[in-house]
Design a protein around this motif. Structure first.
Motif, PDB file in Angstrom:
ATOM      1  N   ILE A   1       0.680  -1.628  -0.236  1.00  0.00           N
ATOM      2  CA  ILE A   1       0.545   0.043  -0.215  1.00  0.00           C
ATOM      3  C   ILE A   1       1.041   1.367  -0.451  1.00  0.00           C
ATOM      4  O   ILE A   1       2.067   1.591   0.305  1.00  0.00           O
ATOM      5  N   THR A   2       0.208   2.323  -0.346  1.00  0.00           N
ATOM      6  CA  THR A   2       1.062   3.941  -0.926  1.00  0.00           C
ATOM      7  C   THR A   2       0.446   4.795   0.176  1.00  0.00           C
ATOM      8  O   THR A   2      -0.109   4.142   1.281  1.00  0.00           O
ATOM      9  N   ARG A   3       1.705   5.599   0.775  1.00  0.00           N
ATOM     10  CA  ARG A   3       0.975   6.504   1.616  1.00  0.00           C
ATOM     11  C   ARG A   3      -0.566   6.993   1.797  1.00  0.00           C
ATOM     12  O   ARG A   3      -1.073   7.358   2.363  1.00  0.00           O
ATOM     13  N   GLU A   4      -0.669   7.007   0.354  1.00  0.00           N
ATOM     14  CA  GLU A   4      -1.917   7.810  -0.061  1.00  0.00           C
ATOM     15  C   GLU A   4      -3.629   7.026   0.592  1.00  0.00           C
ATOM     16  O   GLU A   4      -4.295   7.063  -0.140  1.00  0.00           O
ATOM     17  N   GLY A   5      -3.009   5.440   0.277  1.00  0.00           N
ATOM     18  CA  GLY A   5      -3.616   4.669   0.375  1.00  0.00           C
ATOM     19  C   GLY A   5      -3.999   3.766  -0.875  1.00  0.00           C
ATOM     20  O   GLY A   5      -5.727   3.210  -0.264  1.00  0.00           O
ATOM     21  N   VAL A   6      -3.456   3.724  -1.503  1.00  0.00           N
ATOM     22  CA  VAL A   6      -4.245   2.477  -2.513  1.00  0.00           C
ATOM     23  C   VAL A   6      -3.447   1.738  -2.092  1.00  0.00           C
ATOM     24  O   VAL A   6      -2.260   0.947  -2.150  1.00  0.00           O
ATOM     25  N   LEU A   7      -4.334   0.654  -2.475  1.00  0.00           N
ATOM     26  CA  LEU A   7      -3.910  -0.365  -2.152  1.00  0.00           C
ATOM     27  C   LEU A   7      -3.344  -1.642  -3.270  1.00  0.00           C
ATOM     28  O   LEU A   7      -4.467  -1.900  -3.948  1.00  0.00           O
ATOM     29  N   HIS A   8      -2.641  -2.465  -3.509  1.00  0.00           N
ATOM     30  CA  HIS A   8      -2.271  -3.026  -4.573  1.00  0.00           C
ATOM     31  C   HIS A   8      -2.164  -4.439  -3.933  1.00  0.00           C
ATOM     32  O   HIS A   8      -1.061  -4.644  -3.463  1.00  0.00           O
ATOM     33  N   PHE A   9      -1.836  -5.274  -5.449  1.00  0.00           N
ATOM     34  CA  PHE A   9      -2.301  -7.474  -5.427  1.00  0.00           C
ATOM     35  C   PHE A   9      -2.418  -7.475  -6.192  1.00  0.00           C
ATOM     36  O   PHE A   9      -2.242  -6.654  -7.464  1.00  0.00           O
ATOM     37  N   LEU A  10      -1.863  -8.664  -6.120  1.00  0.00           N
ATOM     38  CA  LEU A  10      -2.523 -10.194  -7.439  1.00  0.00           C
ATOM     39  C   LEU A  10      -3.608 -10.653  -6.954  1.00  0.00           C
ATOM     40  O   LEU A  10      -3.945 -11.119  -5.989  1.00  0.00           O
ATOM     41  N   GLN A  11      -4.797 -10.575  -8.175  1.00  0.00           N
ATOM     42  CA  GLN A  11      -6.079 -11.404  -7.801  1.00  0.00           C
ATOM     43  C   GLN A  11      -5.543 -12.733  -9.473  1.00  0.00           C
ATOM     44  O   GLN A  11      -4.992 -12.671 -10.316  1.00  0.00           O
ATOM     45  N   GLU A  12      -5.641 -13.475  -8.923  1.00  0.00           N
ATOM     46  CA  GLU A  12      -4.701 -14.926 -10.324  1.00  0.00           C
ATOM     47  C   GLU A  12      -5.997 -14.590 -10.862  1.00  0.00           C
ATOM     48  O   GLU A  12      -7.135 -15.497 -10.255  1.00  0.00           O
ATOM     49  N   GLU A  13      -5.220 -15.758 -11.757  1.00  0.00           N
ATOM     50  CA  GLU A  13      -6.163 -16.135 -12.507  1.00  0.00           C
ATOM     51  C   GLU A  13      -5.345 -17.161 -13.700  1.00  0.00           C
ATOM     52  O   GLU A  13      -4.323 -16.679 -14.673  1.00  0.00           O
ATOM     53  N   GLY A  14      -5.981 -18.691 -13.794  1.00  0.00           N
ATOM     54  CA  GLY A  14      -5.204 -19.389 -14.223  1.00  0.00           C
ATOM     55  C   GLY A  14      -3.480 -20.328 -14.038  1.00  0.00           C
ATOM     56  O   GLY A  14      -3.307 -19.870 -12.403  1.00  0.00           O
ATOM     57  N   GLN A  15      -2.880 -19.557 -15.142  1.00  0.00           N
ATOM     58  CA  GLN A  15      -1.731 -19.647 -14.820  1.00  0.00           C
ATOM     59  C   GLN A  15      -0.621 -18.080 -13.917  1.00  0.00           C
ATOM     60  O   GLN A  15       0.628 -18.826 -14.465  1.00  0.00           O
ATOM     61  N   GLY A  16      -1.368 -16.928 -13.935  1.00  0.00           N
ATOM     62  CA  GLY A  16      -0.880 -16.214 -13.585  1.00  0.00           C
ATOM     63  C   GLY A  16      -1.752 -15.191 -12.983  1.00  0.00           C
ATOM     64  O   GLY A  16      -2.211 -16.517 -12.254  1.00  0.00           O
ATOM     65  N   GLY A  17      -1.780 -13.939 -13.291  1.00  0.00           N
ATOM     66  CA  GLY A  17      -2.705 -13.404 -12.415  1.00  0.00           C
ATOM     67  C   GLY A  17      -3.303 -11.559 -13.252  1.00  0.00           C
ATOM     68  O   GLY A  17      -1.884 -11.439 -14.020  1.00  0.00           O
ATOM     69  N   TRP A  18      -4.069 -10.633 -12.562  1.00  0.00           N
ATOM     70  CA  TRP A  18      -3.700  -9.480 -12.574  1.00  0.00           C
ATOM     71  C   TRP A  18      -3.078  -8.420 -11.861  1.00  0.00           C
ATOM     72  O   TRP A  18      -3.692  -9.220 -10.434  1.00  0.00           O
ATOM     73  N   LEU A  19      -2.814  -8.014 -11.611  1.00  0.00           N
ATOM     74  CA  LEU A  19      -2.464  -6.618 -10.984  1.00  0.00           C
ATOM     75  C   LEU A  19      -3.598  -5.519 -10.396  1.00  0.00           C
ATOM     76  O   LEU A  19      -3.618  -4.902 -11.516  1.00  0.00           O
ATOM     77  N   MET A  20      -3.844  -5.559  -9.423  1.00  0.00           N
ATOM     78  CA  MET A  20      -5.214  -4.905  -8.940  1.00  0.00           C
ATOM     79  C   MET A  20      -4.445  -3.991  -8.316  1.00  0.00           C
ATOM     80  O   MET A  20      -3.427  -3.151  -6.870  1.00  0.00           O
ATOM     81  N   ARG A  21      -5.271  -2.470  -8.064  1.00  0.00           N
ATOM     82  CA  ARG A  21      -5.528  -1.891  -7.030  1.00  0.00           C
ATOM     83  C   ARG A  21      -6.863  -1.417  -6.311  1.00  0.00           C
ATOM     84  O   ARG A  21      -8.228  -1.224  -6.769  1.00  0.00           O
ATOM     85  N   SER A  22      -6.836  -0.868  -5.371  1.00  0.00           N
ATOM     86  CA  SER A  22      -7.870  -0.174  -4.216  1.00  0.00           C
ATOM     87  C   SER A  22      -7.491   0.337  -3.532  1.00  0.00           C
ATOM     88  O   SER A  22      -6.637   0.690  -3.008  1.00  0.00           O
TER      89      SER A  22
END
Length: 335
Positions: free
Chosen positions: A167-188
């Motif tokens: 997470i950034t100082r501004e409160g933006v959370l980054h993470f991975l959502q798994e799908e198949g053999q990899g995943g997508w880079l996400m944020r909230s």
């Protein structure tokens, strides 16, 4: 997180003996900071031959948490050690990670030290007795310890597996959502007392789902990501960096070079220390301790309880190389 069979032999670990013999008061267990060549972090203390990776520290460095995996990924726990006066406590499984029914991994403390994120397969319903999908959980700092963990809402975690929060100082959370053999880079984002519905990071991110655990810089200057299958890879999964320009646009993925990448191993987790001085990363590259000399039974047994034995090891290195790569990437014309 990409799950693989983690083959680790049964071994005896004496963490307290290692701690008392190798550490002293001061940041990073009192260890001398690493140079430009990567080395295992805290060998015999937090690195003891078991599969070890993922580290987070309180902003002042007074608490360290590390992820540890047992054979076959049967168990995954988070280990903690705290500085108390002129000593560090003996490493121990963190209280929130002790329930043998659930696996806990990938810890991350927010830049202000107020939130602790981690991943677990514990069910959202406390009455359930079977693991659920892996998701992101959070605890709050109370001033004396961490609160009870709560699972982030489905709008963040989704219905599948979610991994590797930062997470950034501004409160933006980054993470991975798994799908198949990899995943997508996400944020909230934490906004008006709630988490926004997670969204995919825009281009140039997510061009290929063969990617793993993203780590965002607290100040949003870069995002470090393990990628697979690229032409400039040294082999397996390598670490790359996306760097943010002054106008808010991003570079494409830039290979982080042999300082943290290797042809003889896979790399799946990377982070920058709170003070910006050290890069921590996981790698299963093996050190050549048994090469070129007659083998002895005692040496082979000892090898199984040392980091760099082919199991995932937590490494550390001076962060200067990262800042140099960033400067070069930002100086290059945007394509």
């Amino acid at each position: 997180m990409w799950f693989r069979t983690i083959q680790v032999g049964v071994m005896f670990i004496c963490l307290w003996a290692g701690l008392s013999g190798q550490t002293k008061a001061g940041p990073y267990l009192g260890l001398t900071l690493p140079g430009s060549e990567a080395a295992p972090f805290a060998p015999g203390v937090l690195n003891s031959g078991l599969a070890t990776r993922d580290i987070t520290l309180m902003p002042d460095g007074s608490q360290i948490y590390v992820g540890l995996f047992l054979p076959g990924f049967r168990k995954a726990v988070i280990i903690e050690t705290h500085q108390e006066g002129d000593r560090w406590t003996a490493p121990e499984v963190a209280a929130f990670s002790r329930d043998p029914r659930w696996r806990c991994l990938e810890p991350c403390i927010s830049p202000d030290g107020r939130r602790f994120f981690f991943v677990s397969d514990r069910p959202a319903d406390p009455r359930a007795d079977k693991p659920g999908p892996f998701g992101i959980w959070v605890m709050d700092w109370t001033g004396t310890g961490w609160s009870e963990a709560r699972r982030l809402p489905i709008g963040v975690n989704g219905t599948g597996n979610a991994f590797y929060p930062s997470i950034t100082r501004e409160g933006v959370l980054h993470f991975l959502q798994e799908e198949g053999q990899g995943g997508w880079l996400m944020r909230s984002a934490w906004k008006d007392g709630a988490w926004t519905v997670a969204e995919k990071l825009p281009p140039p991110f997510n061009a290929d789902p063969r990617q793993a655990n993203p780590r965002v810089d607290p100040d949003g200057r870069f995002i470090l990501v393990p990628l697979m299958g690229r032409s400039d890879s040294l082999g397996g999964a390598d670490y790359y960096g996306y760097f943010r320009r002054d106008d808010g646009t991003w570079t494409g993925p830039v290979h982080l070079g042999p300082t943290v990448n290797s042809a003889a191993g896979d790399e799946y987790s990377i982070s920058l220390s709170p003070d910006g001085k050290v890069v921590f990363f996981g790698s299963n590259r093996a050190l050549p301790r048994l090469d070129g000399k007659p083998l002895r039974w005692a040496d082979i047994l000892a090898e199984r309880t040392q980091p760099g034995n082919g199991q995932t090891t937590l490494w550390w290195v001076d962060a200067g190389f990262l800042w140099e790569i960033r400067a070069k990437a930002l100086a290059s014309p945007a394509k």
